[in-house]
Design a protein around this motif. Structure first.
Motif, PDB file in Angstrom:
ATOM      1  N   SER A 259      62.815 100.398  40.961  1.00  0.00           N
ATOM      2  CA  SER A 259      62.803  99.378  40.895  1.00  0.00           C
ATOM      3  C   SER A 259      61.578  98.487  40.844  1.00  0.00           C
ATOM      4  O   SER A 259      60.919  97.590  40.488  1.00  0.00           O
ATOM      5  CB  SER A 259      63.810  98.341  40.944  1.00  0.00           C
ATOM      6  OG  SER A 259      65.038  99.144  41.350  1.00  0.00           O
ATOM      7  N   LYS A 260      60.367  99.497  41.733  1.00  0.00           N
ATOM      8  CA  LYS A 260      58.914  98.968  41.458  1.00  0.00           C
ATOM      9  C   LYS A 260      58.878  97.855  42.973  1.00  0.00           C
ATOM     10  O   LYS A 260      58.155  97.214  42.654  1.00  0.00           O
ATOM     11  CB  LYS A 260      58.878  98.859  40.687  1.00  0.00           C
ATOM     12  CG  LYS A 260      58.345  99.035  39.583  1.00  0.00           C
ATOM     13  CD  LYS A 260      57.925 100.581  39.355  1.00  0.00           C
ATOM     14  CE  LYS A 260      58.332 101.940  38.500  1.00  0.00           C
ATOM     15  NZ  LYS A 260      59.222 103.128  38.104  1.00  0.00           N
ATOM     16  N   LEU A 261      59.575  97.751  43.650  1.00  0.00           N
ATOM     17  CA  LEU A 261      60.340  96.916  44.688  1.00  0.00           C
ATOM     18  C   LEU A 261      60.203  97.548  46.215  1.00  0.00           C
ATOM     19  O   LEU A 261      60.097  98.811  46.313  1.00  0.00           O
ATOM     20  CB  LEU A 261      61.535  96.211  44.869  1.00  0.00           C
ATOM     21  CG  LEU A 261      61.976  95.746  43.444  1.00  0.00           C
ATOM     22  CD1 LEU A 261      63.189  94.950  43.254  1.00  0.00           C
ATOM     23  CD2 LEU A 261      60.664  93.977  43.249  1.00  0.00           C
TER      24      LEU A 261
ATOM     25  N   MET B 296      56.263  89.226  44.711  1.00  0.00           N
ATOM     26  CA  MET B 296      57.610  88.766  43.446  1.00  0.00           C
ATOM     27  C   MET B 296      58.932  87.653  43.489  1.00  0.00           C
ATOM     28  O   MET B 296      59.443  88.179  44.555  1.00  0.00           O
ATOM     29  CB  MET B 296      58.024  90.040  42.886  1.00  0.00           C
ATOM     30  CG  MET B 296      58.883  90.010  41.471  1.00  0.00           C
ATOM     31  SD  MET B 296      60.021  91.819  41.445  1.00  0.00           S
ATOM     32  CE  MET B 296      60.982  91.155  42.238  1.00  0.00           C
TER      33      MET B 296
ATOM     34  N   GLN C   3      61.791  85.699  42.855  1.00  0.00           N
ATOM     35  CA  GLN C   3      63.295  86.407  42.922  1.00  0.00           C
ATOM     36  C   GLN C   3      64.199  84.951  42.065  1.00  0.00           C
ATOM     37  O   GLN C   3      63.755  84.070  43.394  1.00  0.00           O
ATOM     38  CB  GLN C   3      63.958  87.337  43.955  1.00  0.00           C
ATOM     39  CG  GLN C   3      63.308  88.540  43.904  1.00  0.00           C
ATOM     40  CD  GLN C   3      64.216  89.306  44.864  1.00  0.00           C
ATOM     41  OE1 GLN C   3      64.170  89.119  46.446  1.00  0.00           O
ATOM     42  NE2 GLN C   3      64.541  90.865  44.076  1.00  0.00           N
TER      43      GLN C   3
ATOM     44  N   GLN D 269      56.756  93.430  45.707  1.00  0.00           N
ATOM     45  CA  GLN D 269      56.331  94.157  44.012  1.00  0.00           C
ATOM     46  C   GLN D 269      54.846  95.158  44.201  1.00  0.00           C
ATOM     47  O   GLN D 269      54.176  94.464  44.202  1.00  0.00           O
ATOM     48  CB  GLN D 269      56.812  93.217  42.764  1.00  0.00           C
ATOM     49  CG  GLN D 269      56.910  94.097  41.781  1.00  0.00           C
ATOM     50  CD  GLN D 269      57.155  93.075  40.658  1.00  0.00           C
ATOM     51  OE1 GLN D 269      56.356  92.236  40.235  1.00  0.00           O
ATOM     52  NE2 GLN D 269      57.741  93.525  39.616  1.00  0.00           N
TER      53      GLN D 269
ATOM     54  N   ALA E 203      61.231  87.394  38.412  1.00  0.00           N
ATOM     55  CA  ALA E 203      62.675  88.180  38.485  1.00  0.00           C
ATOM     56  C   ALA E 203      64.313  87.788  39.189  1.00  0.00           C
ATOM     57  O   ALA E 203      64.361  87.429  38.999  1.00  0.00           O
ATOM     58  CB  ALA E 203      62.517  89.341  39.658  1.00  0.00           C
TER      59      ALA E 203
ATOM     60  N   MET F  55      62.921  92.212  35.905  1.00  0.00           N
ATOM     61  CA  MET F  55      61.710  91.816  36.527  1.00  0.00           C
ATOM     62  C   MET F  55      59.814  92.185  35.938  1.00  0.00           C
ATOM     63  O   MET F  55      60.086  93.206  35.396  1.00  0.00           O
ATOM     64  CB  MET F  55      61.884  93.230  37.669  1.00  0.00           C
ATOM     65  CG  MET F  55      62.281  93.475  38.761  1.00  0.00           C
ATOM     66  SD  MET F  55      62.666  94.521  39.982  1.00  0.00           S
ATOM     67  CE  MET F  55      63.411  95.880  38.311  1.00  0.00           C
TER      68      MET F  55
ATOM     69  N   GLU G  76      57.316  93.069  34.632  1.00  0.00           N
ATOM     70  CA  GLU G  76      56.351  94.451  34.971  1.00  0.00           C
ATOM     71  C   GLU G  76      55.194  94.591  34.185  1.00  0.00           C
ATOM     72  O   GLU G  76      54.379  93.420  32.426  1.00  0.00           O
ATOM     73  CB  GLU G  76      57.239  96.070  34.531  1.00  0.00           C
ATOM     74  CG  GLU G  76      58.776  96.028  35.273  1.00  0.00           C
ATOM     75  CD  GLU G  76      58.273  96.088  36.837  1.00  0.00           C
ATOM     76  OE1 GLU G  76      57.198  96.616  37.386  1.00  0.00           O
ATOM     77  OE2 GLU G  76      59.597  95.808  37.764  1.00  0.00           O
TER      78      GLU G  76
END
Length: 515
Positions: A67-69, A107, A109, A179, A271, A287, A289
């Motif tokens: 998830s690139k998290l 990031m 949320q 992120q 996100a 999310m 990107e």
């Protein structure tokens, strides 16, 4: 002169020949994902001679499908796994402030407070966010790096996520996590930093018949095979670890994401975080990107059977993600809005029965009957800690002397504190280039020899031609697929991939030969 961090075909040929000729090696690492790259870096910075071999390309497997998290461990705290929650928060802070501040950003949320979300669910989310603030403080990460969680009003909620339902909207809960600009870029940065410290990073080299001190290697480009020896062999092949040691029992779980144009979500800046109906501690995330996309994920489904090189999302997973996100949107998204999709397999340790979402994300270091050391399980956020653990264990098991781990304070290539010489560029640096390369961004343009280096590789794609060249000359890309699918993520959208393919092929042809 390309420098000690440069990975390319010429360096690969030289270092592979040296390995075949019997140059002494302390550690052979099998697997070029985030875990293997992290092990190579840890061992190399302790002064050990290291060779990493990867059958395909860097970040070919699970490491590019996340998830690139960089998670702070909140989910694990909610399930009572305090140890992994605390470690995750610590490792997130290390990445954001020391190892890779250029690749990991805060990031926002956003959990919208819609009428469908009951009082108990709201209390649970708010309690979780407060606990996340506590984890951040416990890890020593300042609020300037990761802002505190808070409640925002309905107007601000709609600003952050413009397509959210507004009827009955009672504001939202806002929290922050780490992120990555891209997970595959993190793998490449770790591998190049390992090379900076003397590690041999050898892609397109497969491994078989491995034991405590030797492994059969095959050059996938030529078909030539040879036996390589080392003082310790470490299996970091992820979901394929059982191919080298059949005694290992893994339970792969498939995580699927969908790719959208950001416009489909109104170009959000947070996100959108949506509770999964009927689940207490699981969410779907939409999310923002790079490349003007939104990734929607993710699933957690058993994936028994043979391990494919490239897993595929199922129609049921696509429907699940769309159905869940649509519970929070004013305008329903359909499969026609999906521009691409990807799936990855988590290398979970098989603990028996239960849903894969409930299987521990802990890792394990295992010595096989042959003496090979394997690391299985784990999660991307903890790659550095996992590498430290397995190298410590390997040194202990083999009675090898080496200094302690140095990676907690080690800046990766591209981090401002990494001592790579930064060249001056006469061209303005696109913000997208800086986001992907950090302090190294000027070098990408200054070292370019291609024509029109600052032009986009295709209209509407904010990747310039110099980035494709740099992928070949400095980042180890050996094929157009390496450039399109891993050094950049253009390949996630088929139409974009087709438009950029000619330039990728041009760069491989012009700069991809061994010198």
């Amino acid at each position: 002169m390309t420098g000690p961090t440069a990975l390319n075909r010429a360096r690969r040929a030289t270092e592979l020949a040296a390995l075949a000729e019997g140059d002494p090696v302390d550690v052979i690492v099998i697997g070029g994902g985030i875990t293997g790259a992290g092990i190579a870096l840890d061992a190399a910075t302790r002064g050990l001679n290291v060779a990493l071999v990867e059958k395909h390309d860097l970040a070919f497997g699970t490491s590019r499908w996340s998830s690139k998290l960089v998670h702070g461990g909140l989910r694990y705290l909610a399930t009572g796994n305090i140890g992994i929650a605390r470690r995750s928060a610590i490792e997130r802070g290390i990445l954001m402030t020391r190892n890779a501040p250029h690749l990991v950003k805060a990031m926002p949320q956003l959990v919208p407070l819609l009428p469908t979300m009951g009082r108990a669910s709201r209390a649970l989310v708010r309690t979780g966010f407060v606990a996340g603030d506590g984890l951040r403080r416990l890890a020593g990460t300042s609020a300037s790096t990761l802002p505190r969680s808070r409640r925002v009003d309905a107007r601000r909620t709609a600003e952050l996520a413009p397509t959210v339902r507004t009827e009955g909207l009672d504001g939202g809960f806002l929290a922050y996590d780490g992120q990555l600009i891209d997970d595959a870029r993190l793998v490449t940065a770790v591998a190049r930093t390992a090379a900076q410290h003397g590690a041999h990073i050898l892609t397109r080299v497969s491994a078989g018949a491995a034991d405590a001190t030797s492994v059969r290697l095959t050059d996938q480009l030529t078909g030539d095979s040879f036996d390589a020896s080392a003082r310790v062999v470490i299996n970091a092949a992820g979901v394929w670890a059982g191919d080298l040691d059949p005694a290992l029992t893994l339970r792969p779980s498939r995580g699927t994401h969908l790719v959208f144009d950001a416009e489909a979500f109104g170009n959000p800046t947070a996100a959108l975080t949506i509770p999964i109906p009927g689940e207490l501690n699981r969410f779907v995330f939409a999310m923002p990107e790079q490349l003007g996309r939104v990734y929607l994920g993710l699933t957690d489904e058993d994936a028994p059977g043979p391990i494919p090189d490239v897993p595929q999302p199922t129609p049921g997973e696509i429907d699940f993600l769309l159905d869940t996100v649509n519970t929070a949107l004013a305008t329903e998204l359909t499969t026609g809005d999906v521009r691409g999709a990807y799936a990855g397999l988590r290398p979970l340790i098989d603990t028996g029965e239960g849903h894969t979402a409930d299987v521990s994300r802990e890792h394990a270091v295992v010595e096989s009957a042959s003496g090979m050391i394997s690391i299985i399980g784990g999660k991307l956020t903890e790659y550095r800690y996992m590498a430290q653990d397995v190298v410590d264990r390997a040194l202990e098991l083999r009675g090898l002397g080496a200094p302690g781990c140095r990676t907690a304070n080690l800046p990766l290539v591209g981090a401002p504190a990494n001592p790579v010489a930064t060249l001056r560029s006469e061209h303005a640096l696109p913000s997208s280039l800086v986001a992907r390369f950090g302090a190294e961004a000027p070098n990408v343009i200054a070292r370019a020899r291609c024509s029109h280096p600052t032009e986009p590789v295709a209209d509407g794609i904010d990747v310039i031609r110099a980035e494709f060249e740099y992928a070949v000359t400095h980042e180890g890309a050996l094929s157009a697929d390496d450039i399109l699918d891993r050094r950049t993520r253009i390949g996630l959208v088929a139409e974009d991939r087709a438009r950029a393919a000619e330039v990728a092929a041009e760069m491989i042809a012009e700069f991809g030969e061994a010198e």
